[in-house]
Each structure stands twice: as structure tokens, then as C-alpha cells.
Design a protein around this motif. Structure first.
Motif, PDB file in Angstrom:
ATOM      1  N   LYS A  54     -21.638 -22.412 -60.785  1.00 20.17           N
ATOM      2  CA  LYS A  54     -21.212 -23.617 -60.061  1.00 20.17           C
ATOM      3  C   LYS A  54     -21.357 -23.391 -58.555  1.00 20.17           C
ATOM      4  O   LYS A  54     -21.893 -24.237 -57.828  1.00 20.17           O
ATOM      5  CB  LYS A  54     -19.765 -23.959 -60.394  1.00 20.17           C
ATOM      6  CG  LYS A  54     -19.203 -25.087 -59.527  1.00 20.17           C
ATOM      7  CD  LYS A  54     -17.725 -25.321 -59.765  1.00 20.17           C
ATOM      8  CE  LYS A  54     -17.171 -26.341 -58.782  1.00 20.17           C
ATOM      9  NZ  LYS A  54     -15.715 -26.599 -58.989  1.00 20.17           N
ATOM     10  N   LYS A  55     -20.894 -22.232 -58.089  1.00 14.46           N
ATOM     11  CA  LYS A  55     -20.975 -21.922 -56.673  1.00 14.46           C
ATOM     12  C   LYS A  55     -22.419 -21.950 -56.178  1.00 14.46           C
ATOM     13  O   LYS A  55     -22.723 -22.509 -55.119  1.00 14.46           O
ATOM     14  CB  LYS A  55     -20.350 -20.541 -56.429  1.00 14.46           C
ATOM     15  CG  LYS A  55     -20.236 -20.138 -54.972  1.00 14.46           C
ATOM     16  CD  LYS A  55     -19.621 -18.747 -54.843  1.00 14.46           C
ATOM     17  CE  LYS A  55     -18.205 -18.714 -55.371  1.00 14.46           C
ATOM     18  NZ  LYS A  55     -17.556 -17.399 -55.137  1.00 14.46           N
ATOM     19  N   LEU A  56     -23.321 -21.360 -56.958  1.00 12.80           N
ATOM     20  CA  LEU A  56     -24.729 -21.319 -56.559  1.00 12.80           C
ATOM     21  C   LEU A  56     -25.375 -22.695 -56.640  1.00 12.80           C
ATOM     22  O   LEU A  56     -26.213 -23.044 -55.805  1.00 12.80           O
ATOM     23  CB  LEU A  56     -25.484 -20.317 -57.427  1.00 12.80           C
ATOM     24  CG  LEU A  56     -25.097 -18.844 -57.233  1.00 12.80           C
ATOM     25  CD1 LEU A  56     -25.827 -17.959 -58.229  1.00 12.80           C
ATOM     26  CD2 LEU A  56     -25.393 -18.390 -55.806  1.00 12.80           C
ATOM     27  N   ALA A  57     -24.990 -23.487 -57.640  1.00 10.75           N
ATOM     28  CA  ALA A  57     -25.555 -24.836 -57.760  1.00 10.75           C
ATOM     29  C   ALA A  57     -25.181 -25.691 -56.552  1.00 10.75           C
ATOM     30  O   ALA A  57     -26.005 -26.460 -56.037  1.00 10.75           O
ATOM     31  CB  ALA A  57     -25.067 -25.496 -59.045  1.00 10.75           C
ATOM     32  N   LEU A  58     -23.956 -25.555 -56.079  1.00  5.36           N
ATOM     33  CA  LEU A  58     -23.511 -26.356 -54.946  1.00  5.36           C
ATOM     34  C   LEU A  58     -24.233 -25.975 -53.657  1.00  5.36           C
ATOM     35  O   LEU A  58     -24.412 -26.804 -52.767  1.00  5.36           O
ATOM     36  CB  LEU A  58     -21.995 -26.204 -54.765  1.00  5.36           C
ATOM     37  CG  LEU A  58     -21.133 -26.778 -55.899  1.00  5.36           C
ATOM     38  CD1 LEU A  58     -19.663 -26.482 -55.655  1.00  5.36           C
ATOM     39  CD2 LEU A  58     -21.363 -28.266 -56.076  1.00  5.36           C
ATOM     40  N   VAL A  59     -24.667 -24.711 -53.570  1.00  2.00           N
ATOM     41  CA  VAL A  59     -25.370 -24.255 -52.365  1.00  2.00           C
ATOM     42  C   VAL A  59     -26.884 -24.411 -52.506  1.00  2.00           C
ATOM     43  O   VAL A  59     -27.556 -24.966 -51.631  1.00  2.00           O
ATOM     44  CB  VAL A  59     -25.025 -22.784 -52.060  1.00  2.00           C
ATOM     45  CG1 VAL A  59     -25.841 -22.273 -50.874  1.00  2.00           C
ATOM     46  CG2 VAL A  59     -23.534 -22.628 -51.786  1.00  2.00           C
ATOM     47  N   ASN A  60     -27.419 -23.920 -53.634  1.00  2.00           N
ATOM     48  CA  ASN A  60     -28.876 -23.859 -53.814  1.00  2.00           C
ATOM     49  C   ASN A  60     -29.463 -25.050 -54.565  1.00  2.00           C
ATOM     50  O   ASN A  60     -30.686 -25.161 -54.682  1.00  2.00           O
ATOM     51  CB  ASN A  60     -29.244 -22.576 -54.570  1.00  2.00           C
ATOM     52  CG  ASN A  60     -29.074 -21.335 -53.717  1.00  2.00           C
ATOM     53  OD1 ASN A  60     -29.035 -21.418 -52.494  1.00  2.00           O
ATOM     54  ND2 ASN A  60     -28.972 -20.177 -54.352  1.00  2.00           N
ATOM     55  N   LYS A  61     -28.624 -25.920 -55.090  1.00  2.00           N
ATOM     56  CA  LYS A  61     -29.060 -27.081 -55.886  1.00  2.00           C
ATOM     57  C   LYS A  61     -29.844 -26.654 -57.144  1.00  2.00           C
ATOM     58  O   LYS A  61     -30.700 -27.383 -57.626  1.00  2.00           O
ATOM     59  CB  LYS A  61     -29.922 -28.035 -55.041  1.00  2.00           C
ATOM     60  CG  LYS A  61     -29.269 -28.470 -53.742  1.00  2.00           C
ATOM     61  CD  LYS A  61     -27.992 -29.239 -53.952  1.00  2.00           C
ATOM     62  CE  LYS A  61     -27.441 -29.816 -52.663  1.00  2.00           C
ATOM     63  NZ  LYS A  61     -26.970 -28.802 -51.706  1.00  2.00           N
ATOM     64  N   THR A  62     -29.544 -25.469 -57.648  1.00  2.00           N
ATOM     65  CA  THR A  62     -30.159 -25.011 -58.897  1.00  2.00           C
ATOM     66  C   THR A  62     -29.458 -25.665 -60.078  1.00  2.00           C
ATOM     67  O   THR A  62     -28.334 -26.166 -59.963  1.00  2.00           O
ATOM     68  CB  THR A  62     -30.062 -23.484 -59.006  1.00  2.00           C
ATOM     69  OG1 THR A  62     -28.735 -23.063 -58.644  1.00  2.00           O
ATOM     70  CG2 THR A  62     -31.062 -22.804 -58.093  1.00  2.00           C
ATOM     71  N   ILE A  63     -30.125 -25.660 -61.217  1.00  2.00           N
ATOM     72  CA  ILE A  63     -29.606 -26.329 -62.409  1.00  2.00           C
ATOM     73  C   ILE A  63     -29.040 -25.269 -63.349  1.00  2.00           C
ATOM     74  O   ILE A  63     -29.783 -24.497 -63.958  1.00  2.00           O
ATOM     75  CB  ILE A  63     -30.711 -27.136 -63.110  1.00  2.00           C
ATOM     76  CG1 ILE A  63     -31.313 -28.128 -62.119  1.00  2.00           C
ATOM     77  CG2 ILE A  63     -30.166 -27.860 -64.325  1.00  2.00           C
ATOM     78  CD1 ILE A  63     -32.640 -28.696 -62.539  1.00  2.00           C
TER      79      ILE A  63
END
Length: 426
Positions: free
Chosen positions: A340-349
Motif C-alpha cells: 500500500k505504501k509503495l502504491a501510494l508513492v510509485n502508483k504501482t499495482i
């Protein structure tokens, strides 16, 4: 009344009592019980020090956020050091390093490399270390869970997903032209015709695999018509099939209302110039679309190829006695909190179910849109046999699209070409 004659006797008895009392020893006070002395405990020791080396494919700004979450892990686990490296020519480097006991404990790479790494003995199955299919099913999106199983064994934990969907210009593609059922290709064809009629000289969809040699981008069509994969892990090929033929016949009909020649750059130009309503593409195209200030949406269509980024456990981790530490890091990195943390920063799925469904993550338009598309998809094949699919599928599709070959002939030729190549691999 006591007779007077007894008074001297009583006086003597009283005096004797006083003398005895004076000579008696004083009462000994009952001592207060002292608290029990605690048993000596083990002497505190510093945490066992271990360095876990990860060879990965992350780069750019993506790596900044990823590096930070690994630093967070180190801070919470004194004694654990995580070494991140991104070598060139990864497969060649792994083939040299791991047999020599050098290189990584964990390999961060795409799932389509699993077969090659497993057959070379460079990674180990996670089933032997407590990871079960139930854990996969309950933790990760189905397509991602399937992607890490090869020859009945689990070889990795899924991290993120990547694939394509219909990225459409909201100013041109109103709800009446959007697919309501991602598997209804007749409906998409009808809407493409209606769009072309309403917007002369314009097209509803540009797909760079329809008009260009690109089997990846036409996969949603073949798979959407029921082709399970181009090639499976046993080397079975699915091009000369009724499902592939139906897909090819649909392509010929769709050609009437689609650009005749395509590529990534052609589709991008057509979308940014307002000549097509939607670009059948992936997250890598979003920066250009946003730079063109297009208000866009993303809709699922068909069953796209889904690439899964994963973490794999190398043979080194076993030989070094680092399995417990390495596996804990793998679970941490693919957890709901971290993804979740990475998705919010990197927009990864995220491949992690809870992370993908988190309200904050779902508020990101690209993650929500592509996430819906990828959940319908087919994982990129983990088998080494998949190397044989790309050229023949692309050439057959071009031949069908241009009319150079009848669909039946083009698909039969692709089937034979792939089977011949696989025969040489066995």
C-alpha cells in the motif's frame, strides 16, 4: 471470705509469681518472610547479525521508495542488513555467482523468468519452507498467485502487476461507447462502428498489435475469446484452435473501424490529436497522456497478459542458513502494509489483495483502472517454452490483419512454427 490465717500463704504465692515472671525469657518475634530471590535469567545477547543480499530490477524513483521500506525493516530488526544490487545481464551473473556461493539470497525479477531459474537450480521452491497454495490464494490476486506456480510448485511471492487496458479520452468516449462487459467483443465492435459513424474520420480504439507485430498487445483478444495461453508449461500450443480462429475472424471485422497501421507512437499521436477515443495500452503510457492534458479513464477489456514482479528465494539462502531471515523479508515486502505504501508513492499495482482493495489505493485512478483489467488477465508464462511464441504469433496476426493469409492458414503456420521451436528445446 478468705480466713485471716491464709493471708501469709497468699502473700508468699503472689511474690513467687512476680519472681517467675521476671525471670521468664522474652517472646521471640515472628520474622517477616523475605521475598524469594528470582532465578537468574539468560544473559541478554545482541541479535544475530545477518546480511541478506537482494538482486533486483527496480530503478529510478521507484527504487527510492523501495529502498526506504527496506531501511524501515532494518530499523525494526537490529542485526539484519539488506544489501540491494542491480547487476547487468542478470541471468548470466546468476549462473556464475550462485554455483560459487556468491550473489543474492533473494532475486527480485519477473515471473516469466521462473522456469529458467528453477530448471537451472538457482531458486528453490517455497513449498519446502512453509508457503502453501492456500496462503497464496488468500493473500494475492488470483492471476498473481497463478503466476508463481510452475510444475506444481511455488517459486516466488508476488509483488506488483503490470498489463494493459482501454485508456480512453473522456471528452470523446462517453459512457454509451464504453464496454459494459469486458468479454463481449461483439458489443465492442458495435460500439466502434457507432463511434465511427458519429465521429467521421475517427476511431474508437487504437491497439498497436492490430496493424503492428505485437503479440503482447493483441493477447487480450486471443485470451478473451478463450485461448488459455499461447503456450503452456508442457509445451502445448493453442494457436490452431477454434478459439484463436474466432479471435482472428473478429479482428478482420474490427479492421473496418480501426487504424490500419499502428505502433506505440502512432497510437499515442492519434490519441493526443483527438483522432482515436481510446488507446489499448499500459501504465507506461500514462505520463504522455497526462502531459497532453487529456482527462482519461481506464476500462477493462478482454484478458490481458499480466506480468508479475516477484521475489524468489535463491539456493544461496538455503546454503547460508539464511532462509528464515530471507523469507521474512519477502513476506514483509509483499505485505499489505508495504505494498500500500509503495502504491501510494510509485502508483504501482499491488498483487496483494488487501493493498489493492485499500480505499486510499483505489482512489488512485490508474491503480484502480488497471487493477480491474489485470484481475481478468492471464499471467505471463513462466515456462522457457514461451520464448518460442513471440515471433510466430506476431507474424500470424499481421498476416491476418493485412489479408496476406487467411486466418486458418496463418494460425496453422504459427502453430507449426512454435511446435518446431519447442521440439528443439526439449
Amino acid at each position: 471470705m478468705v480466713p485471716r490465717r491464709f493471708y501469709p500463704v497468699m502473700a508468699m504465692l503472689a511474690l513467687l509469681g512476680l519472681l517467675l515472671a521476671a525471670c521468664a525469657p522474652a517472646a521471640t518475634p515472628t520474622p517477616t518472610a523475605a521475598p524469594p530471590t528470582p532465578a537468574p535469567g539468560p544473559t541478554p545477547t545482541a541479535p544475530k547479525k545477518v546480511t541478506i543480499t537482494i538482486w533486483h530490477q527496480w530503478d529510478g524513483k521507484y527504487l527510492d521508495a523501495i529502498t526506504q521500506v527496506f531501511k524501515d525493516y532494518e530499523a525494526a530488526h537490529p542485526g539484519v542488513t539488506i544489501d540491494l544490487s542491480r547487476p547487468e545481464n542478470v541471468m548470466d551473473a546468476l549462473r556464475v555467482a550462485i554455483p560459487a556461493g556468491q550473489g543474492p539470497d533473494i532475486i527480485g525479477w519477473a515471473n516469466d523468468q521462473i522456469g529458467n531459474l528453477a530448471l537451472a537450480g538457482l531458486i528453490v521452491p517455497l513449498n519446502e519452507h512453509g508457503i502453501t497454495e492456500d496462503f497464496l490464494k488468500n493473500t494475492y490476486v488470483e492471476v498473481a498467485a497463478k503466476a508463481v506456480i510452475y510444475q506444481g510448485k511455488i517459486w516466488a511471492l508476488p509483488e506488483t502487476m503490470e498489463g494493459i487496458g482501454l485508456v480512453y479520452n473522456k471528452a470523446l468516449v462517453t459512457p454509451e461507447f464504453l464496454p459494459t462487459d469486458p468479454m463481449n467483443f461483439d458489443d465492442l465492435l458495435a460500439k466502434a462502428r457507432a463511434f465511427a459513424e458519429k465521429n467521421p474520420g475517427k476511431f474508437l480504439v487504437c491497439n498497436q498489435g492490430l496493424g503492428g507485430n505485437d503479440p503482447y498487445h493483441v493477447a487480450p483478444i486471443y485470451f478473451g475469446f478463450g485461448v488459455p495461453s499461447y503456450v503452456d508449461e508442457e509445451g502445448k500450443v493453442y494457436l490452431n484452435t477454434p478459439e484463436a480462429l474466432k479471435a482472428a475472424q473478429w479482428m478482420l471485422q474490427f479492421r473496418e473501424v480501426a487504424p490500419k497501421e499502428t505502433s506505440h507512437d502512432i497510437c499515442k499521436s492519434l490519441l493526443t490529436e483527438g483522432k482515436v477515443g481510446a488507446w489499448w495500452t499500459g501504465p507506461w503510457a500514462i505520463a504522455d497522456i497526462e502531459a497532453a492534458k487529456i482527462d482519461y479513464g481506464i476500462a477493462p477489456m478482454g484478458r490481458p497478459f499480466v506480468g508479475i514482479k516477484t521475489l524468489m528465494l535463491s539456493k544461496n539462502a538455503v546454503d547460508r542458513g539464511n532462509v528464515a531471515a530471507a523469507l521474512d523479508i519477502m513476506k514483509y515486502f509483499t505485505s499489505a502494509e508495504v505494498q500500500k505504501k509503495l502504491a501510494l508513492v510509485n502508483k504501482t499495482i499491488p498483487a496483494q489483495i488487501q493493498a489493492l482493495n485499500d480505499p486510499e489505493v483505489q482512489a488512485l485512478p490508474t491503480v484502480k483502472g488497471f487493477g480491474e483489467s489485470l484481475k481478468l488477465g492471464v499471467p505471463m508464462a513462466s515456462t522457457p517454452y514461451a520464448a518460442a511464441q513471440w515471433g510466430p504469433v506476431g507474424e500470424a496476426t499481421v498476416a491476418i490483419w493485412t489479408g496476406a493469409q487467411k486466418p486458418e492458414d496463418a494460425l496453422a503456420a504459427a502453430q507449426k512454427a512454435i511446435e518446431d521451436a519447442i521440439a528443439q528445446m526439449k
